[in-house]
Design a protein around this motif. Sequence first.
Motif, PDB file in Angstrom:
ATOM      1  N   PRO A   3      -1.406   6.253   0.449  1.00  0.00           N
ATOM      2  CA  PRO A   3      -1.601   4.809   0.292  1.00  0.00           C
ATOM      3  C   PRO A   3      -2.390   4.432  -0.968  1.00  0.00           C
ATOM      4  N   VAL A   4      -2.045   3.269  -1.506  1.00  0.00           N
ATOM      5  CA  VAL A   4      -2.773   2.697  -2.642  1.00  0.00           C
ATOM      6  C   VAL A   4      -3.402   1.381  -2.185  1.00  0.00           C
ATOM      7  N   ASN A   5      -4.179   0.777  -3.066  1.00  0.00           N
ATOM      8  CA  ASN A   5      -4.865  -0.458  -2.710  1.00  0.00           C
ATOM      9  C   ASN A   5      -4.426  -1.615  -3.610  1.00  0.00           C
ATOM     10  N   LYS A  49       0.812  -1.219   0.000  1.00  0.00           N
ATOM     11  CA  LYS A  49       0.000   0.000   0.000  1.00  0.00           C
ATOM     12  C   LYS A  49       0.850   1.277   0.000  1.00  0.00           C
ATOM     13  N   THR A  95      -6.553  -2.979  -9.556  1.00  0.00           N
ATOM     14  CA  THR A  95      -5.098  -2.860  -9.583  1.00  0.00           C
ATOM     15  C   THR A  95      -4.531  -4.006 -10.420  1.00  0.00           C
ATOM     16  N   LYS A 118      -6.099   3.878  -5.973  1.00  0.00           N
ATOM     17  CA  LYS A 118      -5.812   4.623  -4.743  1.00  0.00           C
ATOM     18  C   LYS A 118      -6.634   4.016  -3.610  1.00  0.00           C
ATOM     19  N   GLU A 119      -6.119   4.126  -2.410  1.00  0.00           N
ATOM     20  CA  GLU A 119      -6.852   3.587  -1.267  1.00  0.00           C
ATOM     21  C   GLU A 119      -8.175   4.324  -1.074  1.00  0.00           C
ATOM     22  N   THR A 120      -8.142   5.628  -1.278  1.00  0.00           N
ATOM     23  CA  THR A 120      -9.391   6.390  -1.193  1.00  0.00           C
ATOM     24  C   THR A 120      -9.509   7.282  -2.412  1.00  0.00           C
ATOM     25  N   ASP A 179      -7.167  -4.342  -4.552  1.00  0.00           N
ATOM     26  CA  ASP A 179      -8.336  -4.012  -5.375  1.00  0.00           C
ATOM     27  C   ASP A 179      -8.254  -4.738  -6.716  1.00  0.00           C
TER      28      ASP A 179
END
Length: 128
Positions: free
Chosen positions: A71-73, A48, A79, A94-96, A76
């Motif tokens: 942070p990234v995801n 992340k 991704t 992206k995480e959010t 997901d």
Amino acid sequence: PLCPTHQSKMAAVSDALTAPVKWAQRADSLYVTIALPDVKDEKIELTKDKLSFKGTAGGKEYFAELEFLKPVNPEDEGTKWKCLPRSIQMVIMKETEEEEFWVRLLKDKVQEKGQCSIDWDKYVNPED
């Protein structure tokens, strides 16, 4: 003095070249391109906070250690990445999802300046 085996190990690490990276973004995702043709033996690790890449192109070793600004995801399903003849293309969620686009890709401004450039092919103006 260093023993010969020690020296060659150290040289091997420093012989690796920094992989050129291009990037663009959307509200929910990052487009990251490792701009190397015909990459072989690639190793890609995504957490992340960080993207690590190692691979060979044109008989030379390349690497990238990119610590993201936010942070990234990696989990997901959006991704994903693929190795293409001219580059490695990645979509990283992206995480959010945010109204505001990231001001830059990496935590480290200096590294970003030296290693990353905007991918104008994929660029969208956040105002549009």
